[in-house]
Design a protein around this motif. Structure first.
Motif, PDB file in Angstrom:
ATOM      1  N   GLU A  80      17.199  -2.397   1.135  1.00  0.00           N
ATOM      2  CA  GLU A  80      18.094  -2.599   2.275  1.00  0.00           C
ATOM      3  C   GLU A  80      18.096  -1.362   3.165  1.00  0.00           C
ATOM      4  O   GLU A  80      18.069  -1.465   4.408  1.00  0.00           O
ATOM      5  CB  GLU A  80      19.509  -2.903   1.777  1.00  0.00           C
ATOM      6  CG  GLU A  80      20.513  -3.160   2.889  1.00  0.00           C
ATOM      7  CD  GLU A  80      21.913  -3.405   2.362  1.00  0.00           C
ATOM      8  OE1 GLU A  80      22.873  -3.257   3.156  1.00  0.00           O
ATOM      9  OE2 GLU A  80      22.068  -3.735   1.161  1.00  0.00           O
ATOM     10  N   GLY A  81      18.116  -0.189   2.548  1.00  0.00           N
ATOM     11  CA  GLY A  81      18.086   1.049   3.308  1.00  0.00           C
ATOM     12  C   GLY A  81      16.790   1.210   4.095  1.00  0.00           C
ATOM     13  O   GLY A  81      16.801   1.701   5.228  1.00  0.00           O
ATOM     14  N   VAL A  82      15.691   0.800   3.493  1.00  0.00           N
ATOM     15  CA  VAL A  82      14.399   0.885   4.184  1.00  0.00           C
ATOM     16  C   VAL A  82      14.443   0.071   5.473  1.00  0.00           C
ATOM     17  O   VAL A  82      14.037   0.548   6.546  1.00  0.00           O
ATOM     18  CB  VAL A  82      13.258   0.383   3.271  1.00  0.00           C
ATOM     19  CG1 VAL A  82      11.968   0.210   4.078  1.00  0.00           C
ATOM     20  CG2 VAL A  82      13.032   1.351   2.115  1.00  0.00           C
ATOM     21  N   LYS A  83      14.939  -1.155   5.388  1.00  0.00           N
ATOM     22  CA  LYS A  83      15.015  -2.019   6.576  1.00  0.00           C
ATOM     23  C   LYS A  83      15.871  -1.382   7.673  1.00  0.00           C
ATOM     24  O   LYS A  83      15.493  -1.379   8.852  1.00  0.00           O
ATOM     25  CB  LYS A  83      15.584  -3.381   6.186  1.00  0.00           C
ATOM     26  CG  LYS A  83      14.667  -4.215   5.299  1.00  0.00           C
ATOM     27  CD  LYS A  83      15.326  -5.530   4.910  1.00  0.00           C
ATOM     28  CE  LYS A  83      14.433  -6.333   3.986  1.00  0.00           C
ATOM     29  NZ  LYS A  83      15.091  -7.602   3.542  1.00  0.00           N
ATOM     30  N   LYS A  84      17.014  -0.846   7.280  1.00  0.00           N
ATOM     31  CA  LYS A  84      17.922  -0.263   8.270  1.00  0.00           C
ATOM     32  C   LYS A  84      17.350   1.023   8.855  1.00  0.00           C
ATOM     33  O   LYS A  84      17.538   1.312  10.056  1.00  0.00           O
ATOM     34  CB  LYS A  84      19.289  -0.030   7.644  1.00  0.00           C
ATOM     35  CG  LYS A  84      20.020  -1.333   7.334  1.00  0.00           C
ATOM     36  CD  LYS A  84      21.417  -1.095   6.790  1.00  0.00           C
ATOM     37  CE  LYS A  84      22.135  -2.434   6.589  1.00  0.00           C
ATOM     38  NZ  LYS A  84      23.508  -2.269   6.065  1.00  0.00           N
ATOM     39  N   ALA A 109      12.713   7.060   2.417  1.00  0.00           N
ATOM     40  CA  ALA A 109      11.740   7.853   3.181  1.00  0.00           C
ATOM     41  C   ALA A 109      10.322   7.321   2.986  1.00  0.00           C
ATOM     42  O   ALA A 109       9.532   7.258   3.933  1.00  0.00           O
ATOM     43  CB  ALA A 109      11.822   9.317   2.756  1.00  0.00           C
ATOM     44  N   ILE A 110      10.008   6.929   1.768  1.00  0.00           N
ATOM     45  CA  ILE A 110       8.680   6.371   1.491  1.00  0.00           C
ATOM     46  C   ILE A 110       8.546   4.985   2.122  1.00  0.00           C
ATOM     47  O   ILE A 110       7.552   4.672   2.786  1.00  0.00           O
ATOM     48  CB  ILE A 110       8.436   6.295  -0.030  1.00  0.00           C
ATOM     49  CG1 ILE A 110       8.282   7.709  -0.601  1.00  0.00           C
ATOM     50  CG2 ILE A 110       7.194   5.458  -0.343  1.00  0.00           C
ATOM     51  CD1 ILE A 110       8.247   7.779  -2.113  1.00  0.00           C
ATOM     52  N   SER A 115       5.971   0.644   6.187  1.00  0.00           N
ATOM     53  CA  SER A 115       6.699  -0.609   6.435  1.00  0.00           C
ATOM     54  C   SER A 115       5.942  -1.855   6.012  1.00  0.00           C
ATOM     55  O   SER A 115       6.533  -2.916   5.838  1.00  0.00           O
ATOM     56  CB  SER A 115       7.059  -0.711   7.923  1.00  0.00           C
ATOM     57  OG  SER A 115       5.893  -0.656   8.730  1.00  0.00           O
ATOM     58  N   ASP A 116       4.633  -1.738   5.807  1.00  0.00           N
ATOM     59  CA  ASP A 116       3.835  -2.888   5.403  1.00  0.00           C
ATOM     60  C   ASP A 116       3.740  -3.055   3.891  1.00  0.00           C
ATOM     61  O   ASP A 116       3.059  -3.951   3.400  1.00  0.00           O
ATOM     62  CB  ASP A 116       2.424  -2.778   5.995  1.00  0.00           C
ATOM     63  CG  ASP A 116       1.713  -1.492   5.569  1.00  0.00           C
ATOM     64  OD1 ASP A 116       2.410  -0.551   5.126  1.00  0.00           O
ATOM     65  OD2 ASP A 116       0.476  -1.426   5.680  1.00  0.00           O
ATOM     66  N   THR A 117       4.428  -2.182   3.150  1.00  0.00           N
ATOM     67  CA  THR A 117       4.338  -2.204   1.685  1.00  0.00           C
ATOM     68  C   THR A 117       5.721  -2.238   1.065  1.00  0.00           C
ATOM     69  O   THR A 117       6.605  -1.476   1.471  1.00  0.00           O
ATOM     70  CB  THR A 117       3.596  -0.952   1.164  1.00  0.00           C
ATOM     71  OG1 THR A 117       2.306  -0.868   1.779  1.00  0.00           O
ATOM     72  CG2 THR A 117       3.425  -1.007  -0.355  1.00  0.00           C
ATOM     73  N   LYS A 127       0.402   0.827  -5.675  1.00  0.00           N
ATOM     74  CA  LYS A 127      -0.004   1.591  -4.509  1.00  0.00           C
ATOM     75  C   LYS A 127       0.295   3.073  -4.727  1.00  0.00           C
ATOM     76  O   LYS A 127       1.244   3.431  -5.429  1.00  0.00           O
ATOM     77  CB  LYS A 127       0.746   1.108  -3.254  1.00  0.00           C
ATOM     78  CG  LYS A 127       0.391  -0.302  -2.808  1.00  0.00           C
ATOM     79  CD  LYS A 127      -0.971  -0.336  -2.139  1.00  0.00           C
ATOM     80  CE  LYS A 127      -1.281  -1.713  -1.582  1.00  0.00           C
ATOM     81  NZ  LYS A 127      -0.478  -2.018  -0.384  1.00  0.00           N
ATOM     82  N   LYS A 128      -0.502   3.924  -4.100  1.00  0.00           N
ATOM     83  CA  LYS A 128      -0.295   5.367  -4.165  1.00  0.00           C
ATOM     84  C   LYS A 128       0.366   5.842  -2.878  1.00  0.00           C
ATOM     85  O   LYS A 128      -0.030   5.436  -1.784  1.00  0.00           O
ATOM     86  CB  LYS A 128      -1.630   6.084  -4.358  1.00  0.00           C
ATOM     87  CG  LYS A 128      -1.509   7.591  -4.485  1.00  0.00           C
ATOM     88  CD  LYS A 128      -2.874   8.228  -4.693  1.00  0.00           C
ATOM     89  CE  LYS A 128      -2.752   9.750  -4.791  1.00  0.00           C
ATOM     90  NZ  LYS A 128      -4.080  10.393  -4.981  1.00  0.00           N
ATOM     91  N   VAL A 129       1.356   6.699  -3.014  1.00  0.00           N
ATOM     92  CA  VAL A 129       2.050   7.226  -1.836  1.00  0.00           C
ATOM     93  C   VAL A 129       1.143   8.199  -1.095  1.00  0.00           C
ATOM     94  O   VAL A 129       0.620   9.151  -1.687  1.00  0.00           O
ATOM     95  CB  VAL A 129       3.357   7.940  -2.227  1.00  0.00           C
ATOM     96  CG1 VAL A 129       4.078   8.443  -0.981  1.00  0.00           C
ATOM     97  CG2 VAL A 129       4.268   7.017  -3.024  1.00  0.00           C
ATOM     98  N   GLU A 130       0.954   7.956   0.187  1.00  0.00           N
ATOM     99  CA  GLU A 130       0.137   8.837   1.017  1.00  0.00           C
ATOM    100  C   GLU A 130       0.895   9.374   2.223  1.00  0.00           C
ATOM    101  O   GLU A 130       0.381  10.238   2.945  1.00  0.00           O
ATOM    102  CB  GLU A 130      -1.129   8.102   1.467  1.00  0.00           C
ATOM    103  CG  GLU A 130      -2.043   7.732   0.294  1.00  0.00           C
ATOM    104  CD  GLU A 130      -3.318   7.048   0.734  1.00  0.00           C
ATOM    105  OE1 GLU A 130      -3.389   6.612   1.908  1.00  0.00           O
ATOM    106  OE2 GLU A 130      -4.242   6.946  -0.093  1.00  0.00           O
ATOM    107  N   LYS A 131       2.121   8.862   2.441  1.00  0.00           N
ATOM    108  CA  LYS A 131       2.941   9.378   3.529  1.00  0.00           C
ATOM    109  C   LYS A 131       4.399   9.012   3.279  1.00  0.00           C
ATOM    110  O   LYS A 131       4.707   8.042   2.584  1.00  0.00           O
ATOM    111  CB  LYS A 131       2.482   8.831   4.879  1.00  0.00           C
ATOM    112  CG  LYS A 131       2.501   7.323   4.979  1.00  0.00           C
ATOM    113  CD  LYS A 131       1.975   6.861   6.331  1.00  0.00           C
ATOM    114  CE  LYS A 131       1.912   5.330   6.397  1.00  0.00           C
ATOM    115  NZ  LYS A 131       1.437   4.848   7.713  1.00  0.00           N
TER     116      LYS A 131
END
Length: 395
Positions: A80-84, A109-110, A115-117, A127-131
Protein backbone atom coordinates in the motif's frame (compact mmCIF):
# COMPACT_ATOMS: atom_id res chain seq x y z
CA UNK A 1 41.60 -13.32 9.91
CA UNK A 2 39.32 -14.59 7.18
CA UNK A 3 38.35 -12.65 4.05
CA UNK A 4 35.48 -10.21 4.27
CA UNK A 5 33.97 -7.14 2.65
CA UNK A 6 32.85 -4.27 4.86
CA UNK A 7 30.87 -1.34 3.49
CA UNK A 8 28.69 0.89 5.65
CA UNK A 9 27.95 4.22 3.97
CA UNK A 10 25.19 5.32 6.37
CA UNK A 11 25.85 8.73 7.89
CA UNK A 12 25.12 8.61 11.63
CA UNK A 13 24.03 11.82 13.36
CA UNK A 14 24.05 10.91 17.05
CA UNK A 15 23.05 12.82 20.17
CA UNK A 16 20.58 15.22 21.74
CA UNK A 17 18.41 17.32 19.41
CA UNK A 18 19.93 15.78 16.27
CA UNK A 19 16.47 15.43 14.72
CA UNK A 20 16.68 19.17 14.07
CA UNK A 21 19.06 18.42 11.18
CA UNK A 22 16.61 16.21 9.26
CA UNK A 23 15.67 18.71 6.54
CA UNK A 24 19.29 19.52 5.75
CA UNK A 25 20.11 15.82 5.53
CA UNK A 26 17.19 15.17 3.18
CA UNK A 27 18.26 18.05 0.95
CA UNK A 28 21.84 16.76 0.93
CA UNK A 29 20.52 13.67 -0.84
CA UNK A 30 18.31 15.55 -3.26
CA UNK A 31 15.01 15.04 -1.48
CA UNK A 32 12.18 17.37 -2.53
CA UNK A 33 9.11 15.15 -2.12
CA UNK A 34 9.47 13.10 1.04
CA UNK A 35 7.32 10.09 1.89
CA UNK A 36 7.28 9.78 5.71
CA UNK A 37 6.71 6.31 7.16
CA UNK A 38 5.98 5.89 10.85
CA UNK A 39 4.36 3.44 13.22
CA UNK A 40 2.29 3.85 16.32
CA UNK A 41 0.47 6.82 17.73
CA UNK A 42 3.35 7.41 20.17
CA UNK A 43 5.27 9.29 17.46
CA UNK A 44 2.32 11.68 17.32
CA UNK A 45 1.64 11.85 21.05
CA UNK A 46 5.27 12.63 21.86
CA UNK A 47 5.15 15.60 19.49
CA UNK A 48 8.01 14.24 17.39
CA UNK A 49 6.01 13.89 14.18
CA UNK A 50 4.69 17.45 14.37
CA UNK A 51 8.20 18.69 15.06
CA UNK A 52 9.57 16.91 11.99
CA UNK A 53 6.70 18.22 9.85
CA UNK A 54 7.45 21.79 10.89
CA UNK A 55 11.17 21.41 10.24
CA UNK A 56 10.51 20.03 6.77
CA UNK A 57 7.86 22.66 5.97
CA UNK A 58 10.23 25.45 6.91
CA UNK A 59 12.66 24.19 4.28
CA UNK A 60 9.92 24.08 1.61
CA UNK A 61 10.10 20.31 1.25
CA UNK A 62 6.85 18.59 0.26
CA UNK A 63 5.87 15.53 2.27
CA UNK A 64 3.26 12.80 2.58
CA UNK A 65 2.45 11.02 5.86
CA UNK A 66 2.05 7.24 5.87
CA UNK A 67 1.49 6.04 9.44
CA UNK A 68 0.19 2.93 11.13
CA UNK A 69 3.04 0.49 10.57
CA UNK A 70 2.65 -2.33 13.10
CA UNK A 71 5.20 -4.53 14.84
CA UNK A 72 6.13 -7.46 12.58
CA UNK A 73 5.55 -5.28 9.50
CA UNK A 74 3.37 -6.76 6.80
CA UNK A 75 3.75 -7.16 3.08
CA UNK A 76 0.27 -5.80 2.36
CA UNK A 77 0.94 -2.54 4.19
CA UNK A 78 4.28 -2.11 2.44
CA UNK A 79 2.54 -2.69 -0.90
CA UNK A 80 0.00 0.00 0.00
CA UNK A 81 2.85 2.35 0.83
CA UNK A 82 4.53 1.64 -2.49
CA UNK A 83 1.39 2.66 -4.39
CA UNK A 84 1.01 5.88 -2.42
CA UNK A 85 4.69 6.75 -2.73
CA UNK A 86 4.50 6.32 -6.50
CA UNK A 87 1.33 8.43 -6.71
CA UNK A 88 3.03 11.17 -4.67
CA UNK A 89 6.05 10.99 -6.99
CA UNK A 90 8.30 10.57 -3.97
CA UNK A 91 12.03 11.02 -4.39
CA UNK A 92 13.01 10.29 -0.77
CA UNK A 93 11.65 7.95 1.94
CA UNK A 94 11.95 8.87 5.63
CA UNK A 95 11.30 6.27 8.31
CA UNK A 96 10.51 7.48 11.83
CA UNK A 97 10.38 4.87 14.58
CA UNK A 98 11.96 1.50 15.23
CA UNK A 99 12.80 -1.47 13.04
CA UNK A 100 9.25 -2.01 11.79
CA UNK A 101 8.86 1.52 10.44
CA UNK A 102 12.38 1.60 9.00
CA UNK A 103 12.05 -1.86 7.39
CA UNK A 104 8.76 -0.77 5.83
CA UNK A 105 10.39 2.44 4.60
CA UNK A 106 13.11 0.36 2.95
CA UNK A 107 10.52 -1.85 1.26
CA UNK A 108 8.63 1.18 -0.03
CA UNK A 109 11.90 2.67 -1.34
CA UNK A 110 12.58 -0.49 -3.33
CA UNK A 111 9.00 -0.83 -4.56
CA UNK A 112 8.65 2.81 -5.60
CA UNK A 113 11.83 2.57 -7.68
CA UNK A 114 10.65 -0.67 -9.32
CA UNK A 115 7.01 0.01 -10.10
CA UNK A 116 6.82 -2.85 -12.59
CA UNK A 117 7.75 -5.47 -9.98
CA UNK A 118 5.88 -6.72 -6.92
CA UNK A 119 8.14 -6.16 -3.93
CA UNK A 120 7.69 -9.72 -2.65
CA UNK A 121 9.63 -10.94 -5.69
CA UNK A 122 12.68 -9.30 -4.16
CA UNK A 123 12.09 -10.83 -0.72
CA UNK A 124 11.63 -14.34 -2.17
CA UNK A 125 14.70 -14.04 -4.38
CA UNK A 126 12.86 -14.10 -7.71
CA UNK A 127 14.27 -10.69 -8.56
CA UNK A 128 17.49 -8.96 -7.54
CA UNK A 129 17.39 -5.38 -6.28
CA UNK A 130 19.26 -3.06 -8.63
CA UNK A 131 17.79 0.30 -7.63
CA UNK A 132 15.87 1.97 -4.81
CA UNK A 133 14.90 5.44 -3.68
CA UNK A 134 17.14 6.94 -0.99
CA UNK A 135 16.05 6.28 2.61
CA UNK A 136 16.78 8.20 5.78
CA UNK A 137 15.58 7.47 9.29
CA UNK A 138 14.99 8.94 12.73
CA UNK A 139 15.36 6.19 15.32
CA UNK A 140 13.03 6.03 18.33
CA UNK A 141 13.58 2.42 19.45
CA UNK A 142 16.98 0.82 20.11
CA UNK A 143 16.64 -2.75 18.92
CA UNK A 144 16.57 -3.85 15.30
CA UNK A 145 19.64 -1.99 14.05
CA UNK A 146 17.77 -1.37 10.81
CA UNK A 147 19.01 2.21 10.83
CA UNK A 148 22.45 1.13 9.57
CA UNK A 149 21.85 -2.41 8.27
CA UNK A 150 21.32 -4.03 4.89
CA UNK A 151 18.25 -5.86 6.17
CA UNK A 152 14.51 -5.43 5.87
CA UNK A 153 12.02 -8.01 7.19
CA UNK A 154 8.42 -8.39 6.05
CA UNK A 155 5.67 -10.92 6.77
CA UNK A 156 3.19 -12.11 4.17
CA UNK A 157 0.19 -12.30 6.48
CA UNK A 158 -1.73 -14.52 4.06
CA UNK A 159 0.84 -17.33 4.13
CA UNK A 160 2.57 -16.40 7.42
CA UNK A 161 5.86 -16.42 5.53
CA UNK A 162 8.33 -14.05 7.22
CA UNK A 163 11.44 -13.20 5.24
CA UNK A 164 14.39 -10.87 5.37
CA UNK A 165 15.98 -9.17 2.39
CA UNK A 166 19.66 -8.20 2.59
CA UNK A 167 20.94 -5.75 0.01
CA UNK A 168 23.19 -2.69 0.07
CA UNK A 169 20.24 -0.75 -1.34
CA UNK A 170 18.67 -1.12 2.11
CA UNK A 171 21.39 0.98 3.75
CA UNK A 172 19.85 4.28 4.86
CA UNK A 173 21.62 7.39 3.62
CA UNK A 174 21.52 8.82 7.12
CA UNK A 175 20.42 7.73 10.58
CA UNK A 176 19.45 10.37 13.14
CA UNK A 177 19.88 8.88 16.61
CA UNK A 178 18.80 10.89 19.63
CA UNK A 179 18.67 8.64 22.73
CA UNK A 180 16.17 11.03 24.36
CA UNK A 181 13.58 9.88 21.82
CA UNK A 182 13.60 6.44 23.47
CA UNK A 183 12.67 7.70 26.94
CA UNK A 184 8.92 7.29 26.39
CA UNK A 185 9.14 3.58 25.49
CA UNK A 186 7.37 1.03 27.69
CA UNK A 187 9.85 -1.08 29.66
CA UNK A 188 8.71 -4.18 27.74
CA UNK A 189 9.84 -2.59 24.48
CA UNK A 190 13.16 -1.64 26.05
CA UNK A 191 13.64 -5.26 27.11
CA UNK A 192 12.66 -6.60 23.68
CA UNK A 193 15.21 -4.25 22.16
CA UNK A 194 17.93 -5.46 24.51
CA UNK A 195 17.31 -9.05 23.43
CA UNK A 196 17.17 -8.18 19.74
CA UNK A 197 20.52 -6.41 19.75
CA UNK A 198 22.12 -9.19 21.80
CA UNK A 199 20.82 -11.70 19.27
CA UNK A 200 22.16 -9.77 16.29
CA UNK A 201 25.61 -10.29 17.76
CA UNK A 202 24.96 -13.83 19.04
CA UNK A 203 23.80 -15.04 15.65
CA UNK A 204 27.09 -13.87 14.14
CA UNK A 205 29.39 -14.71 17.05
CA UNK A 206 28.16 -18.30 17.06
CA UNK A 207 28.99 -18.75 13.40
CA UNK A 208 31.71 -20.43 11.36
CA UNK A 209 35.00 -19.05 10.16
CA UNK A 210 35.93 -20.87 6.97
CA UNK A 211 39.31 -22.54 7.33
CA UNK A 212 39.46 -22.29 11.12
CA UNK A 213 37.76 -23.88 14.09
CA UNK A 214 35.09 -21.90 15.95
CA UNK A 215 36.20 -18.58 14.48
CA UNK A 216 39.49 -18.51 16.44
CA UNK A 217 41.26 -16.68 13.61
CA UNK A 218 38.97 -13.68 14.03
CA UNK A 219 40.32 -12.23 17.25
CA UNK A 220 39.45 -8.60 16.48
CA UNK A 221 35.90 -9.41 15.42
CA UNK A 222 35.44 -11.58 18.51
CA UNK A 223 36.79 -8.85 20.78
CA UNK A 224 34.43 -6.25 19.28
CA UNK A 225 31.46 -8.62 19.58
CA UNK A 226 32.26 -9.54 23.18
CA UNK A 227 32.69 -5.89 24.19
CA UNK A 228 29.34 -4.99 22.63
CA UNK A 229 27.65 -7.91 24.39
CA UNK A 230 29.09 -6.83 27.76
CA UNK A 231 28.00 -3.24 27.15
CA UNK A 232 24.45 -4.24 26.23
CA UNK A 233 24.12 -6.49 29.28
CA UNK A 234 25.47 -3.85 31.69
CA UNK A 235 23.48 -0.91 30.35
CA UNK A 236 20.40 -3.02 29.72
CA UNK A 237 20.19 -3.71 33.44
CA UNK A 238 20.47 0.02 34.18
CA UNK A 239 17.89 0.95 31.54
CA UNK A 240 15.37 -1.55 32.91
CA UNK A 241 15.47 0.36 36.18
CA UNK A 242 15.48 3.84 34.65
CA UNK A 243 14.66 4.21 30.96
CA UNK A 244 15.44 7.95 31.18
CA UNK A 245 19.09 7.32 32.06
CA UNK A 246 20.74 9.07 29.11
CA UNK A 247 24.08 7.32 29.42
CA UNK A 248 22.56 3.84 29.49
CA UNK A 249 20.06 4.54 26.72
CA UNK A 250 22.74 6.13 24.52
CA UNK A 251 25.01 3.10 24.93
CA UNK A 252 22.14 0.80 23.99
CA UNK A 253 21.24 2.91 20.97
CA UNK A 254 24.77 2.78 19.58
CA UNK A 255 25.17 -0.92 20.40
CA UNK A 256 21.96 -1.62 18.50
CA UNK A 257 23.52 -0.21 15.35
CA UNK A 258 26.91 -1.84 15.85
CA UNK A 259 25.26 -5.20 16.48
CA UNK A 260 23.60 -5.28 13.07
CA UNK A 261 25.79 -3.33 10.66
CA UNK A 262 27.89 -6.54 10.04
CA UNK A 263 30.79 -5.32 12.21
CA UNK A 264 30.33 -8.09 14.82
CA UNK A 265 30.47 -10.87 12.24
CA UNK A 266 33.29 -9.93 9.88
CA UNK A 267 35.11 -13.08 8.81
CA UNK A 268 32.28 -15.31 10.01
CA UNK A 269 29.43 -17.02 8.19
CA UNK A 270 26.16 -17.75 9.93
CA UNK A 271 22.68 -19.16 9.45
CA UNK A 272 21.37 -16.38 11.71
CA UNK A 273 19.74 -19.31 13.36
CA UNK A 274 17.90 -17.88 16.38
CA UNK A 275 16.28 -15.31 14.12
CA UNK A 276 15.11 -18.11 11.83
CA UNK A 277 13.38 -19.79 14.80
CA UNK A 278 12.03 -16.53 16.18
CA UNK A 279 10.62 -15.40 12.85
CA UNK A 280 8.35 -18.43 12.72
CA UNK A 281 6.98 -17.73 16.20
CA UNK A 282 6.32 -14.06 15.51
CA UNK A 283 4.78 -14.81 12.10
CA UNK A 284 2.43 -17.46 13.47
CA UNK A 285 1.54 -15.93 16.84
CA UNK A 286 2.23 -12.22 16.20
CA UNK A 287 4.39 -12.04 19.33
CA UNK A 288 7.08 -9.42 19.84
CA UNK A 289 10.23 -10.12 17.87
CA UNK A 290 12.55 -9.76 20.87
CA UNK A 291 10.38 -12.08 22.95
CA UNK A 292 10.48 -14.77 20.27
CA UNK A 293 14.28 -14.61 20.32
CA UNK A 294 14.66 -14.88 24.10
CA UNK A 295 12.42 -17.96 23.95
CA UNK A 296 14.46 -19.73 21.28
CA UNK A 297 18.09 -18.88 22.09
CA UNK A 298 18.35 -21.03 25.23
CA UNK A 299 16.97 -24.21 23.60
CA UNK A 300 19.23 -23.73 20.57
CA UNK A 301 22.33 -23.09 22.70
CA UNK A 302 21.67 -26.06 24.99
CA UNK A 303 21.07 -28.29 21.98
CA UNK A 304 24.37 -27.29 20.35
CA UNK A 305 26.85 -26.51 23.12
CA UNK A 306 28.33 -30.01 23.57
CA UNK A 307 29.45 -30.03 19.94
CA UNK A 308 30.88 -26.50 20.15
CA UNK A 309 32.03 -26.46 23.75
CA UNK A 310 35.16 -24.34 23.26
CA UNK A 311 33.19 -21.48 21.71
CA UNK A 312 30.71 -21.43 24.58
CA UNK A 313 33.57 -21.62 27.10
CA UNK A 314 35.11 -18.55 25.43
CA UNK A 315 31.73 -16.80 25.60
CA UNK A 316 31.37 -17.61 29.32
CA UNK A 317 34.82 -16.27 30.11
CA UNK A 318 34.95 -13.16 27.92
CA UNK A 319 31.38 -11.95 28.28
CA UNK A 320 30.33 -13.14 31.75
CA UNK A 321 33.77 -13.53 33.39
CA UNK A 322 32.88 -17.08 34.39
CA UNK A 323 35.36 -19.96 34.63
CA UNK A 324 33.54 -22.67 32.76
CA UNK A 325 34.92 -26.02 31.62
CA UNK A 326 31.55 -27.21 30.32
CA UNK A 327 30.32 -24.40 28.08
CA UNK A 328 26.97 -24.46 29.84
CA UNK A 329 27.47 -21.81 32.52
CA UNK A 330 27.39 -18.85 30.12
CA UNK A 331 24.21 -20.20 28.56
CA UNK A 332 22.53 -20.49 31.96
CA UNK A 333 23.70 -16.98 32.88
CA UNK A 334 22.21 -15.61 29.67
CA UNK A 335 18.86 -17.29 30.29
CA UNK A 336 18.93 -15.92 33.84
CA UNK A 337 19.56 -12.44 32.41
CA UNK A 338 16.53 -12.75 30.11
CA UNK A 339 14.42 -13.57 33.15
CA UNK A 340 15.88 -10.62 35.09
CA UNK A 341 14.69 -8.21 32.40
CA UNK A 342 11.29 -9.93 32.31
CA UNK A 343 11.67 -11.62 28.96
CA UNK A 344 10.17 -15.07 28.25
CA UNK A 345 12.30 -18.19 27.89
CA UNK A 346 9.68 -20.75 26.81
CA UNK A 347 6.30 -20.96 25.08
CA UNK A 348 4.31 -20.68 28.29
CA UNK A 349 6.14 -17.53 29.40
CA UNK A 350 5.66 -16.14 25.88
CA UNK A 351 1.91 -16.45 26.43
CA UNK A 352 1.13 -18.92 23.65
CA UNK A 353 0.98 -22.00 25.88
CA UNK A 354 2.19 -25.51 25.17
CA UNK A 355 1.65 -26.32 21.50
CA UNK A 356 0.51 -29.55 19.82
CA UNK A 357 2.75 -31.83 17.79
CA UNK A 358 0.97 -30.56 14.68
CA UNK A 359 1.98 -26.98 15.44
CA UNK A 360 5.59 -27.99 16.19
CA UNK A 361 5.75 -29.81 12.85
CA UNK A 362 4.33 -26.75 11.10
CA UNK A 363 6.86 -24.44 12.75
CA UNK A 364 9.64 -26.83 11.71
CA UNK A 365 8.41 -27.03 8.12
CA UNK A 366 8.20 -23.26 7.85
CA UNK A 367 11.59 -22.74 9.49
CA UNK A 368 13.38 -24.90 6.90
CA UNK A 369 11.12 -23.57 4.09
CA UNK A 370 9.97 -27.09 3.20
CA UNK A 371 13.55 -28.30 3.00
CA UNK A 372 14.77 -25.45 0.79
CA UNK A 373 16.97 -24.01 3.55
CA UNK A 374 19.97 -25.87 4.89
CA UNK A 375 21.37 -24.89 8.30
CA UNK A 376 25.00 -25.88 7.86
CA UNK A 377 27.07 -23.38 9.82
CA UNK A 378 28.45 -23.62 13.37
CA UNK A 379 26.44 -26.71 14.35
CA UNK A 380 24.63 -28.15 11.34
CA UNK A 381 20.91 -28.76 11.93
CA UNK A 382 18.62 -31.05 9.98
CA UNK A 383 14.83 -31.18 10.09
CA UNK A 384 14.82 -33.42 13.19
CA UNK A 385 17.20 -31.07 15.00
CA UNK A 386 15.01 -28.06 14.24
CA UNK A 387 11.96 -29.92 15.50
CA UNK A 388 13.76 -30.93 18.69
CA UNK A 389 14.78 -27.34 19.43
CA UNK A 390 11.22 -26.11 19.02
CA UNK A 391 10.13 -28.97 21.30
CA UNK A 392 12.63 -27.91 23.99
CA UNK A 393 10.96 -24.47 24.04
CA UNK A 394 7.51 -26.02 24.22
CA UNK A 395 7.07 -25.96 28.01
Amino acid sequence: MQNFIYNNPTKVIFGKDTENTVANEIKNFGGKKVFIVYGSKSVKESGLLEKIENIIKNENIEYYLFGGVKANPTLSYAREGVKKAIDFKSDFILGIGGGSAIDTAKAIAIGAANSDTDIWDFWTGIKKVEKALPVGCILTISAAGSETSTASVLTDEETLDKRGLHTDFNRPKFAIMNPCLTFTLPYYQVACGIVDMLMHTFDRYFGDSEGSINGDNNQTTDAIAEAILRTIIKNGSIAMKDKTNYDAMSELMWCGSLSHNTLTGLGLVSNFITHKFGHELSAKFDCAHGASLSVMWGPWAKYCYKDKKERFIQYSKNVWNIDDDTGLKGIEKTIEYFKQINMPTNFTELGIGIQSEEVLEDLTRRCIKDGKIEFKYFRALNREDVYNIFKMANV
